[in-house]
Design a protein around this motif. Structure first.
Motif, PDB file in Angstrom:
ATOM      1  N   VAL A   1    -138.278 -50.429 -54.101  1.00 32.20           N
ATOM      2  CA  VAL A   1    -137.843 -51.408 -53.088  1.00 32.20           C
ATOM      3  C   VAL A   1    -139.031 -51.800 -52.214  1.00 32.20           C
ATOM      4  CG1 VAL A   1    -135.388 -50.771 -52.852  1.00 32.20           C
ATOM      5  CG2 VAL A   1    -137.136 -49.486 -51.577  1.00 32.20           C
TER       6      VAL A   1
ATOM      7  N   SER B   1    -136.904 -56.582 -59.285  1.00 32.11           N
ATOM      8  CA  SER B   1    -135.841 -56.398 -58.292  1.00 32.11           C
ATOM      9  C   SER B   1    -136.112 -57.301 -57.108  1.00 32.11           C
ATOM     10  CB  SER B   1    -135.788 -54.942 -57.811  1.00 32.11           C
ATOM     11  OG  SER B   1    -135.474 -54.079 -58.874  1.00 32.11           O
TER      12      SER B   1
ATOM     13  N   ASP C   1    -134.644 -58.381 -53.401  1.00 35.07           N
ATOM     14  CA  ASP C   1    -133.756 -58.065 -52.283  1.00 35.07           C
ATOM     15  C   ASP C   1    -133.892 -59.208 -51.288  1.00 35.07           C
ATOM     16  OD1 ASP C   1    -132.210 -56.828 -50.359  1.00 35.07           O
ATOM     17  OD2 ASP C   1    -133.296 -54.919 -50.436  1.00 35.07           O
TER      18      ASP C   1
ATOM     19  N   THR D   1    -127.052 -49.196 -63.290  1.00 35.82           N
ATOM     20  CA  THR D   1    -127.242 -49.399 -61.844  1.00 35.82           C
ATOM     21  C   THR D   1    -126.189 -50.358 -61.299  1.00 35.82           C
ATOM     22  OG1 THR D   1    -129.616 -49.076 -62.166  1.00 35.82           O
ATOM     23  CG2 THR D   1    -128.914 -49.964 -60.046  1.00 35.82           C
TER      24      THR D   1
ATOM     25  N   GLU E   1    -126.030 -50.040 -51.794  1.00 33.36           N
ATOM     26  CA  GLU E   1    -127.221 -50.427 -52.560  1.00 33.36           C
ATOM     27  C   GLU E   1    -127.871 -49.276 -53.331  1.00 33.36           C
ATOM     28  OE1 GLU E   1    -130.638 -51.679 -50.257  1.00 33.36           O
ATOM     29  OE2 GLU E   1    -129.587 -51.337 -48.395  1.00 33.36           O
TER      30      GLU E   1
ATOM     31  N   MET F   1    -130.295 -47.419 -55.717  1.00 32.01           N
ATOM     32  CA  MET F   1    -131.616 -47.542 -56.325  1.00 32.01           C
ATOM     33  C   MET F   1    -131.698 -46.440 -57.372  1.00 32.01           C
ATOM     34  SD  MET F   1    -133.125 -47.993 -52.599  1.00 32.01           S
ATOM     35  CE  MET F   1    -131.429 -47.768 -52.019  1.00 32.01           C
TER      36      MET F   1
ATOM     37  N   SER G   1    -137.457 -48.566 -62.224  1.00 31.20           N
ATOM     38  CA  SER G   1    -136.394 -48.392 -61.246  1.00 31.20           C
ATOM     39  C   SER G   1    -135.641 -49.705 -61.072  1.00 31.20           C
ATOM     40  CB  SER G   1    -137.014 -47.967 -59.906  1.00 31.20           C
ATOM     41  OG  SER G   1    -136.006 -47.675 -58.957  1.00 31.20           O
TER      42      SER G   1
ATOM     43  N   HIS H   1    -132.356 -51.853 -58.747  1.00 31.30           N
ATOM     44  CA  HIS H   1    -131.717 -51.919 -57.423  1.00 31.30           C
ATOM     45  C   HIS H   1    -130.688 -53.043 -57.415  1.00 31.30           C
ATOM     46  CE1 HIS H   1    -132.386 -52.939 -52.848  1.00 31.30           C
ATOM     47  NE2 HIS H   1    -131.326 -52.161 -53.008  1.00 31.30           N
TER      48      HIS H   1
ATOM     49  N   GLU I   1    -127.408 -54.522 -54.910  1.00 36.08           N
ATOM     50  CA  GLU I   1    -126.797 -54.378 -53.582  1.00 36.08           C
ATOM     51  C   GLU I   1    -125.815 -55.506 -53.318  1.00 36.08           C
ATOM     52  OE1 GLU I   1    -129.575 -55.059 -50.350  1.00 36.08           O
ATOM     53  OE2 GLU I   1    -128.286 -54.020 -48.911  1.00 36.08           O
TER      54      GLU I   1
END
Ligand code: MG
Ligand code: MG
Length: 250
Positions: free
Chosen positions: A76, A92, A94, A126, A201, A203, A228, A230, A232
């Protein structure tokens, strides 16, 4: 203190949530090999300006961009940059904004072209862990029911949840009480009530859950260098159950 929102406040949060969803849907359509995350950042900011909304992250604690852009092993809070995305990568994104005094916050991990099977599974799991967490956001339940539901879905597929970053309440502030970990036993913490608005959210890492923050003071990466993801949503708890605010079909 957890702030409960009135019906008129929820209406404002639906508006903020829809705008966030529209920006992310637009960015998702544009992600392909060759585009840069700085271009995506500019597009998101232009939308905010057009709508007279304010990006939620820019200036928050000194964060310098409109979106967080975290490719591959970035977890993140990555900075958008001029490096073109490449086939087989994941990114990812956000994004949050504030309009009429209320915030929306959402994140999505997007494949760049064709991705390998493990990465595809990471994205699916995820996303499903977020759906499990949302499904557990029921009035009368407890906060950690959400945490537990996320963790159970992730570990069912032998991936790992990041511990250092958590979900949060949201409303007039980007980050309100309570914190929402993505792990832990069920049936603990505050009772869930109609009027709560939560950014859930997860991760999720392919390998070890361990993360570290780079020297820029923001970018979180996996310690083992594996990927990774993520996802949300901003969610309202209503008498009838959870309502996702950061989606387009409201
Ligand atoms: Mg977010
Ligand atoms: Mg958030």
């Amino acid at each position: 203190m957890i702030v409960l929102k009135s019906a008129s406040e929820l209406e404002k949060m639906r508006k903020a949530g829809r705008m966030v969803a529209e920006v992310l849907a637009d960015l998702r359509e544009r992600v392909r090999p060759g585009i840069t995350t700085l271009e995506l950042d500019r597009l998101a900011e232009e939308k905010c300006i057009k709508w007279k909304a304010r990006p939620a992250f820019k200036g928050y604690g000194g964060f310098p961009f409109t979106i967080c852009a975290s490719p591959n092993d970035r977890v993140v809070h990555g900075f958008p940059n001029r490096q073109p995305l490449q086939e087989g990568e994941i990114i990812s994104i956000d994004f949050g904004l504030i309009i009429d005094g209320y915030f929306g916050d959402s994140a999505v991990t997007i494949p760049v072209g064709e991705i390998d099977e493990t990465t595809r599974r990471l994205l699916t799991v995820t996303k499903e862990s977020l759906e499990s967490g949302i499904a557990a956001a029921q009035p009368g339940g407890r906060l950690s029911d959400i945490s537990h539901a996320v963790q159970a879905r992730v570990e069912q597929d032998h991936f790992s949840v990041v511990r250092e970053f958590v979900g949060h309440g949201i409303g007039r502030q980007l980050h309100e009480d309570p914190q929402i970990p993505n792990f832990g036993p069920p049936a603990q913490g505050p009772k869930l009530k109609a009027g709560m608005t939560l950014a859930i959210e997860p991760m999720v890492n392919v390998g070890s859950p361990a993360v570290k923050v780079l020297e820029d003071g923001w970018t979180a990466v996996t310690v083992d260098g594996r990927r990774s993801a993520h996802f949300e949503h901003t969610v309202a708890i209503t008498e009838n159950g959870p309502e996702i605010l950061t989606c387009l079909d409201l």
